[in-house]
Design an enzyme around this catalytic site. Sequence first.
Site, PDB file in Angstrom:
ATOM      1  N   ASP A  62       9.684   7.780   3.175  1.00  9.36           N
ATOM      2  CA  ASP A  62       9.308   7.216   1.875  1.00  9.36           C
ATOM      3  C   ASP A  62       8.469   8.289   1.178  1.00  9.36           C
ATOM      4  O   ASP A  62       8.111   9.303   1.784  1.00  9.36           O
ATOM      5  CB  ASP A  62       8.478   5.929   2.081  1.00  9.36           C
ATOM      6  CG  ASP A  62       8.061   5.281   0.761  1.00  9.36           C
ATOM      7  OD1 ASP A  62       8.821   5.383  -0.228  1.00  9.36           O
ATOM      8  OD2 ASP A  62       6.961   4.686   0.706  1.00  9.36           O
ATOM      9  N   SER A  63       8.117   8.017  -0.072  1.00  8.97           N
ATOM     10  CA  SER A  63       7.219   8.928  -0.778  1.00  8.97           C
ATOM     11  C   SER A  63       5.812   8.851  -0.209  1.00  8.97           C
ATOM     12  O   SER A  63       4.985   9.724  -0.473  1.00  8.97           O
ATOM     13  CB  SER A  63       7.171   8.538  -2.248  1.00  8.97           C
ATOM     14  OG  SER A  63       6.711   7.194  -2.355  1.00  8.97           O
TER      15      SER A  63
ATOM     16  N   CYS B 126      12.601   3.469   1.044  1.00  8.93           N
ATOM     17  CA  CYS B 126      12.137   3.630  -0.329  1.00  8.93           C
ATOM     18  C   CYS B 126      13.264   3.185  -1.267  1.00  8.93           C
ATOM     19  O   CYS B 126      14.373   3.726  -1.196  1.00  8.93           O
ATOM     20  CB  CYS B 126      11.807   5.098  -0.567  1.00  8.93           C
ATOM     21  SG  CYS B 126      11.438   5.490  -2.280  1.00  8.93           S
TER      22      CYS B 126
ATOM     23  N   GLU C 215      -1.460   3.858  -2.092  1.00 10.66           N
ATOM     24  CA  GLU C 215      -1.646   5.175  -1.461  1.00 10.66           C
ATOM     25  C   GLU C 215      -3.124   5.454  -1.150  1.00 10.66           C
ATOM     26  O   GLU C 215      -3.443   6.163  -0.217  1.00 10.66           O
ATOM     27  CB  GLU C 215      -1.122   6.292  -2.379  1.00 10.66           C
ATOM     28  CG  GLU C 215       0.379   6.424  -2.398  1.00 10.66           C
ATOM     29  CD  GLU C 215       0.951   6.809  -1.043  1.00 10.66           C
ATOM     30  OE1 GLU C 215       0.535   7.840  -0.503  1.00 10.66           O
ATOM     31  OE2 GLU C 215       1.788   6.064  -0.514  1.00 10.66           O
TER      32      GLU C 215
ATOM     33  N   CYS D 218       9.729  -2.501  -4.187  1.00 11.14           N
ATOM     34  CA  CYS D 218       9.148  -1.197  -3.824  1.00 11.14           C
ATOM     35  C   CYS D 218       8.483  -1.427  -2.478  1.00 11.14           C
ATOM     36  O   CYS D 218       7.792  -2.434  -2.289  1.00 11.14           O
ATOM     37  CB  CYS D 218       8.113  -0.772  -4.863  1.00 11.14           C
ATOM     38  SG  CYS D 218       7.090   0.629  -4.340  1.00 11.14           S
TER      39      CYS D 218
ATOM     40  N   HIS E 187       6.005  -0.210  -1.121  1.00  8.23           N
ATOM     41  CA  HIS E 187       4.535  -0.263  -1.114  1.00  8.23           C
ATOM     42  C   HIS E 187       4.019  -1.696  -1.326  1.00  8.23           C
ATOM     43  O   HIS E 187       2.915  -2.034  -0.909  1.00  8.23           O
ATOM     44  CB  HIS E 187       3.959   0.618  -2.225  1.00  8.23           C
ATOM     45  CG  HIS E 187       3.963   2.089  -1.933  1.00  8.23           C
ATOM     46  ND1 HIS E 187       5.113   2.824  -1.858  1.00  8.23           N
ATOM     47  CD2 HIS E 187       2.945   2.952  -1.680  1.00  8.23           C
ATOM     48  CE1 HIS E 187       4.809   4.093  -1.600  1.00  8.23           C
ATOM     49  NE2 HIS E 187       3.501   4.194  -1.479  1.00  8.23           N
TER      50      HIS E 187
HETATM   51  N1  DGL Z   1       7.914   3.087  -1.993  1.00  9.80           N
HETATM   52  C1  DGL Z   1       8.815   3.528  -2.966  1.00  9.80           C
HETATM   53  C2  DGL Z   1       9.899   2.541  -3.329  1.00  9.80           C
HETATM   54  O1  DGL Z   1      10.211   1.667  -2.551  1.00  9.80           O
HETATM   55  C3  DGL Z   1       8.404   4.412  -4.084  1.00  9.80           C
HETATM   56  C4  DGL Z   1       7.012   4.467  -4.598  1.00  9.80           C
HETATM   57  C5  DGL Z   1       6.851   5.688  -5.470  1.00  9.80           C
HETATM   58  O2  DGL Z   1       6.644   6.766  -4.915  1.00  9.80           O
HETATM   59  O3  DGL Z   1       6.971   5.585  -6.710  1.00  9.80           O
HETATM   60  O4  DGL Z   1      10.487   2.626  -4.367  1.00  9.80           O
END
Ligand code: DGL
Length: 266
Positions: A12-13, A76, A154, A186, A188
């Site tokens: 993931d990011s 992600c 984050e 997302c 996160h």
């Molecule tokens: N966790 C990521 C997602 O599911 C991306 C969050 C990001 O870096 O913008 O899209």
Amino acid sequence: MNIKNGPIGVFDSGVGGLSVLRELKRLLPNENFVFLADQIHVPYGEKTKKELIDLAYRIADLFIKKYSAKMIVIACNTSTCYSIDALRKKYAIPIVGTVPAVKSASEKTKSGAIAVISTPATSKSKVLKKLISDYCGNVEVFNIGCKNLENAVEEGEIDDPRVHDLLKKYLGKIRNTKIDHIVLGCTHYPFLKNTIKKYFKPSVKLVDGGLAIAKRVKFLLKINSLKNSKKTKGETVYLTTGNALKFSRVAGKLLNKRIKSKTIKI
Ligand code: DGL
């Protein structure tokens, strides 16, 4: 080395992908994992398709060449929406993606209205628009792109003033609608579940695709004869392209356990 004993590469990011990893580890305790948080490039939600494909290639190369990964999970939504086709064309190992679970929410809704919250890039992606048109025929869908929410996670902020300011801004417009399901589009956002719940009646359900992804991975391991044959508990390597101390601290807080990570270049 026997390919079956190789790890599953998950990326993931940032720390969001841990919400998928924890489901994978729960369902597949004997598997080995290598988790990469590409924190030097977070947020993915503000990147172009070309940038996202380039990053996905670099991460997949690392997983395959350095770690002999037998499968890749894109934990992600943003990266999946823009790069999974390119990855599948380039690499022979199975690649599993994460997309917002609008299908599941639209099957479950009783009120006939759902919301999907995601990054700005996912929100405007063709993939999400197609999912909505394919599965949400008679269902009203509020598609909301949320800038910066992942940045708060984050930092390990889950119930902090910055999160509440952002949630007020993005969820304000759907608070008084008849929606009964909110898709967390997302990875996160599952860490914000309890905070998001405070904005809605208890009957409003939050839908997160983590478990469904883990089940898909289990199925693919089986049909591709890639299941790790060991009976012992698997190991997980945590990597970040950013600051390892910060990753370990935030990941530890989110998963409620000690995490040791190291910095790696992609
Ligand atoms: N966790 C990521 C997602 O599911 C991306 C969050 C990001 O870096 O913008 O899209």
